[in-house]
Design an enzyme around this catalytic site. Sequence first.
Site, PDB file in Angstrom:
ATOM      1  N   ILE A 125       0.874  -1.193   0.000  1.00  0.00           N
ATOM      2  CA  ILE A 125       0.000   0.000   0.000  1.00  0.00           C
ATOM      3  C   ILE A 125       0.898   1.227   0.000  1.00  0.00           C
ATOM      4  O   ILE A 125       1.752   1.350   0.885  1.00  0.00           O
ATOM      5  CB  ILE A 125      -0.883   0.051   1.277  1.00  0.00           C
ATOM      6  CG1 ILE A 125      -1.716  -1.234   1.404  1.00  0.00           C
ATOM      7  CG2 ILE A 125      -1.794   1.288   1.272  1.00  0.00           C
ATOM      8  CD1 ILE A 125      -2.309  -1.414   2.799  1.00  0.00           C
ATOM      9  N   HIS A 126       0.764   2.093  -1.002  1.00  0.00           N
ATOM     10  CA  HIS A 126       1.572   3.320  -0.942  1.00  0.00           C
ATOM     11  C   HIS A 126       0.940   4.540  -1.619  1.00  0.00           C
ATOM     12  O   HIS A 126       1.439   5.645  -1.488  1.00  0.00           O
ATOM     13  CB  HIS A 126       2.957   3.094  -1.562  1.00  0.00           C
ATOM     14  CG  HIS A 126       2.954   3.104  -3.068  1.00  0.00           C
ATOM     15  ND1 HIS A 126       2.635   2.012  -3.815  1.00  0.00           N
ATOM     16  CD2 HIS A 126       3.217   4.096  -3.949  1.00  0.00           C
ATOM     17  CE1 HIS A 126       2.704   2.317  -5.095  1.00  0.00           C
ATOM     18  NE2 HIS A 126       3.043   3.581  -5.215  1.00  0.00           N
TER      19      HIS A 126
END
Length: 390
Positions: free
Chosen positions: A221-222
């Site tokens: 997740i970024h």
Amino acid sequence: MPQIKLLNIVGARPQIIKASAISRAIRRYFFNDITEIIVHTGQHYDKEMSEVFFDELEIHKPHYNLGVGSAGHGRQTSMMVTGIEEVLLKEKPDSVLLYGDTNSTLAGALAASKLHFPVIHIEAGLRSFNKSMPEELNRIISDHSSTLLFAPTNAAFKNLMSEGFRPENSPPYTINNPKIYLSGDIMYDNSMFFAGLAEKKKAKFLADMSLERDKYFLATIHRDTNTDDISRLKEILVTLKSLAEEKDITLVMPLHPRTIISLKTRLRELYRDLSECPDVRIIPPVSFLEMILLEKNCRLIVTDSGGVQKESHFFKKPCIVLRKETEWIELVNNGSAKLVDADPVRIKTEFLNFMNSPDILKYPGFYGDGKTAEFILKEILLMFEKELSL
Ligand code: UD1
Ligand code: UDP
């Protein structure tokens, strides 16, 4: 023909990985024809976000590191433009190679096109059709500043045509008469090339992590939409944790520094819960070879990353995409990737569907033949013979 000087602009993790495909093809096949100069903007700077890839993927160390670092979009991009401009004036390359859609890509496009250096964009034509994403603006501006555009997929090639790029243009190519190609994807080259090497060089990696094939799922997740909106990040992570516990499967998350910062500063309690949960493993970003092993051996992938979505396909893993839309639309049409936004119900439904019936999925070859870098370099050389100019 004299040697051609190509100036590569990299800055963010995926660009360093992408540039390795071009570097490798130059070293193998085109060392007599092409000199490459690598400019690192310094957008990513932690060892595990930058240096590890230069070491592991055998890319030449950057000839220039602009050391720009993290900042708001305007400040970061303008510092990059200034730094790249200085290098361009000094090096006077024949052409500037850009990868992907980050602020480093945008800065390279602006600096080079304004100084009349021909721009070559690798990974051209991708569109999310959501201009509130910083990457979408970066893509559109970079494509429209380019002279040669290499689209990785049919969808990307069609997007370029619908924005007015004409496949029938003939040389000499210029910013006003650009050439578009359907090239395949250099990341497919990389995943195929490094998969074998990963097994050899990192043979003990999974065992050292106490991970077994199919007994864990992988999540990254970024995206700013997920990391900066705390309620979204919380919903995603709480849902993934509950699925890991419910299905008794380990959740492995190599997290981007941006996500760790959000967790540590704004979601401290959740961070503690996750860290204490035996079914959840939050780890620092891993190297590309380690990432390949995690991808190859997991049960399924949950991600908001562009690169990881495609790698799920390369390694034949179902993929849950934590976004409203994707540029890699062929994966969604294929049924092997599902867009779930950050909706707990959709995440859960798709997760359980994939866990229950992984074998009905097919993974056709959407991304070329693994020799895209060679194709791109051959075309670049050919174009120089035909007087590439801006
Ligand atoms: C950038 C790209 C994104 C790409 C991603 C790949 C833009 C606008 N976004 O997002 O398209 O998918 O790279 O990973 O270019 N940070 C560190 N150490 C680092 C790098 C970043 O701690 O080495 C932290 C900083 O707090 C920084 C934040 O991460 O402010 C965001 O970094 P930035 O490079 O601005 O954007 P990414 O989210 O990495
Ligand atoms: N990657 C990696 N280590 C990690 C996470 C990702 O090597 O801990 C690789 C991943 O395999 C892919 C690329 O980084 O090749 C994707 O980068 P990222 O997700 O940061 O950006 P995006 O592709 O979304 O722009």
